[in-house]
Design an enzyme around this catalytic site. Structure first.
Site, PDB file in Angstrom:
ATOM      1  N   CYS A 400       0.818  -1.214   0.000  1.00  0.00           N
ATOM      2  CA  CYS A 400       0.000   0.000   0.000  1.00  0.00           C
ATOM      3  C   CYS A 400       0.849   1.260   0.000  1.00  0.00           C
ATOM      4  O   CYS A 400       0.329   2.345  -0.256  1.00  0.00           O
ATOM      5  CB  CYS A 400      -0.933  -0.006   1.206  1.00  0.00           C
ATOM      6  N   ASP A 606     -11.362  -0.919   6.907  1.00  0.00           N
ATOM      7  CA  ASP A 606     -10.067  -1.586   7.059  1.00  0.00           C
ATOM      8  C   ASP A 606      -8.979  -0.526   6.943  1.00  0.00           C
ATOM      9  O   ASP A 606      -9.104   0.441   6.194  1.00  0.00           O
ATOM     10  CB  ASP A 606      -9.876  -2.709   6.039  1.00  0.00           C
TER      11      ASP A 606
END
Length: 712
Positions: A400, A606
């Site tokens: 990410c 999340d």
């Protein structure tokens, strides 16, 4: 643009022993383009056995003995599989691992070491501990050293290794102020493998430490408090250590390859005489052309020859023979900072000899502590202005950390593209949509990861967990998945193997969560990218970012720190154990926590690329509330805070920090609130009374009525 070199060969190194560690170092400085290098080892580190007696004696900390294989593998651009080889099929050119995974190879090299385990000695498995491999022994020794009171220690094996262990143990117990009875037990005479001059000095050292010698005896069994001899004599022992001889790994002989007493036979070129694709070095092999005793010096001296011959096999060049020296300087520790040095039948002892041994050992370890700094690639000739500056910066993060920051996405997120449909509900700020089909409702989401590691299977497992995050966060039951895989350029015969690795690894995650993998799409590209489109069934209203209420407890289901650890690993600044903990966190599904949270969560998301602060800010904005977070309560991955304190940041961190207006102190722990997470945990606002019902969740703060985000 210059196309990437295609991968056409697979080179697999089994074991991170001294020889392979040096081979990896050489490979990092001069790799063979077109080869994928894989290292298989049971742990993230490999201990240097030459410093073991010094550690037992208290001269070295445990970590001083470890070669960090995670760091070394990154330097060599090798994928590291933390696993144990249990079988080799030379006909199929496949290695089978303890996890059940299979690894294919074109060339294979063995350096898996030996063990001092005594499987045929009754009671040893239950009550004894082998000096090799070091892992379990070091843990047992640390526990023993933390205790108090008198202790009896028995060492089985009267060779140099056993006597070194005995003197080191006696010295350490004395330095701790503990009374210790140390015994060395051998079926023959002790120290018969050394020359008389050295033997005399070592025997004197044993005597000086009060070590008792039990020679010419046979052991019947090992009990919890004694070593029992065949004549019924019991030698008191609270700790029984096995140091008798070298026992090979049993599975090597079962491979069908030529072996001598269980040790892999190799010729002068360190190659199996039966299979030109198989090499070996170190204690696990038998040198058929010039048999040598098991000693680390031969493993070290074999490294440049093995590195050359592996390269020669890959390039179609001539190999070199390994000619082990007939004699070498032997340095044996005497417990304290004294040692015996022997060569050519002459022996001397004293503090200077220990200093010499220490300098040699530290010089060897410095080869791995201070890896050469490799230059960044240069801009192509004739490149546009700005290319050189961009290439001079840090390498972009994977996972990410490679994504766009929330600021760059705001305008896109605010204006969904495409047609407007009454049966599709796109919730602003959420990464999933609700599809309505009559009375049924389904969630759909998609996500992908740029490869953060060189193991496609590891990336695939993390990508599967990561893609499921949006489904879990909306309270849906995961249902189906479609794969999107971009493989780097590889030879046609390898494409299927690599794709199998990806799909098998992801399939394990999806199968455990009841998800059907129904197909997907694959293509070639410049680097590995793995993603999944996933669906989930809704049996209750979708949980979104809206709905958090003042007074709600904020809970987090996974520790933070994946961004900084992955960034540090790419820079070779993270400890191997911390990297493994990070990988474990990323590949651990959140299904159980999601099922517990779904009935009680007022809002949930999340934690991924925007970091905890960014995702919490989205909940607060959508719900019209604020939040206070207690920094000390936020769980962190091991090593994350220390790395943040060193100023290490994911390439997305600065944008995350600039995008989120938050009141936070200027501390490394606060900085981690903006760290982008890969396959992070769930963040939920729930009634305070429900906190204790969520397995693995940690309360980190409270939803407030006053807007704003405060970290205290």
């Amino acid at each position: 643009m210059t196309p990437a070199t295609p991968i056409v060969k697979e080179l697999v190194l089994l074991g991170g022993g001294h020889t392979h560690a040096l081979v990896l170092r050489k490979w990092g400085m001069k790799p063979v383009p077109g080869v994928r290098l894989t290292l298989v080892n049971p742990g993230p580190t490999a201990p240097y056995s030459g410093m073991l007696p010094g550690h037992l004696a208290g001269h070295y900390a445990r970590e001083a003995l470890d070669i960090d294989l995670v760091r070394l593998a990154r330097f060599a651009e090798a994928r590291l599989l933390v696993d144990r080889a249990v079988a080799v099929d030379p006909a199929a050119k496949v290695v089978r691992l303890g996890s059940g995974r299979e690894v294919s190879y074109d060339l294979l090299s063995f350096d898996v070491g030996i063990t001092s385990e005594m499987p045929t000695l009754p009671g040893f498995a239950e009550h004894g501990v082998a000096a090799k491999p070091l892992g379990r022994f070091a843990g047992t020794w640390a526990r023993i050293c933390a205790e108090s009171g008198p202790i009896a220690i028995a060492i089985i094996g009267g060779g140099v290794a056993g006597c070194e262990v005995a003197m080191a143990a006696a010295h350490r117990m004395r330095s701790l102020g503990r009374e210790a009875r140390v015994s060395v037990i051998d079926r023959g005479e002790v120290l018969t493998s050394v020359v008389p001059a050295a033997r005399q000095r070592l025997l004197q050292g044993l005597s000086d430490h009060g070590v008792s010698l039990k020679e010419g005896v046979e052991i019947a069994s090992v009990a919890s408090d004694a070593v029992v001899l065949t004549d019924g004599t019991r030698i008191a022992s609270d700790l029984t250590i096995g140091a008798a001889g070298a026992t090979p790994q049993g599975w090597i002989a079962e491979s069908g390859l030529p072996c001598k007493d269980g040790f892999l036979v190799v010729d002068a070129h360190l190659r199996s005489p039966a299979d030109p694709a198989i090499f070996g070095a170190g204690d696990c092999v038998h040198l058929s052309h010039d048999p040598r005793p098991k000693a680390g010096v031969y493993a070290v001296r074999a490294a440049p020859i093995l590195a050359h011959n592996l390269r020669a096999a890959l390039l179609g060049q001539r190999s070199k023979p390994f000619r082990p020296q007939k004699d070498f300087l032997k340095l044996v520790s005497l417990g304290g900072k004294r040692a015996v040095a022997e060569k050519r039948g002459l022996a001397v002892s004293g503090g200077l000899m220990w200093q010499l041994k220490n300098r040699i050992d530290q010089t060897f370890m410095d080869k791995f502590r201070e890896l050469p700094e490799m230059p960044l690639p240069k801009a192509p000739k004739g490149a546009a202005l700005g290319v050189a500056e961009e290439m001079a910066g840090p390498v972009p993060c994977g996972g990410c950390g490679a994504k766009l920051a929330s600021g760059a996405l705001q305008s896109v997120l605010a204006q969904p593209a495409g047609a407007s449909r009454p049966d599709v509900e796109a919730v602003p700020g959420d990464d999933a949509a609700v599809l309505r089909m009559g009375e049924a409702a389904q969630v759909i989401s998609t996500d992908h990861l740029r490869g953060f590691a060189l193991d496609p299977a590891l990336v695939a497992r993390a990508a599967a967990v990561h893609a499921l995050g949006d489904i879990w966060a909306m309270g849906a039951t995961p249902q189906a998945a479609l794969a999107q895989v971009i493989l780097p350029r590889v030879e046609a015969r390898l494409q299927g193997r690599w794709l199998d690795e990806v799909m098998a690894a992801a399939g394990e995650i999806f199968a455990a969560e009841g998800v059907a993998v129904v197909g997907g799409h694959s293509s070639g590209g410049s680097e590995l990218t793995v993603g999944f489109t996933v669906t989930g069934l809704l049996e209750r209203p979708a949980i979104t970012l809206r709905g958090a209420r003042p007074g709600d407890a904020l809970v987090l289901t996974k520790p933070l720190g994946t961004g900084v650890i992955l960034a540090a690993e790419m820079q070779m600044k993270a400890e191997g154990a911390a990297v493994l903990a990070c990988w474990q966190s990323m590949t651990t599904p959140s299904g159980a926590a999601a099922r517990a949270l779904a009935p009680v969560a007022h809002a949930m998301t999340d934690v991924t690329g925007f970091g905890l602060a960014g995702h919490l800010a989205n909940i607060c904005s959508a719900s019209g509330v604020g939040a206070e977070v207690t920094l000390a309560d936020v769980p962190l991955l091991p090593g994350a805070e220390a790395l943040a304190a060193q100023g290490i940041r994911s390439s997305l961190w600065a944008q995350n920090r600039a995008s989120v207006p938050a009141d936070a102190p200027a501390t490394s722990r606060a900085d981690l609130m903006f760290d982008p997470q890969t396959a992070g945990g769930l963040l939920a606002a729930i009634p305070a009374e429900a906190v204790g019902t969520i397995p693995g969740a940690t309360r980190i703060g409270t939803v407030t009525e006053t807007p704003g985000l405060i970290f205290r």
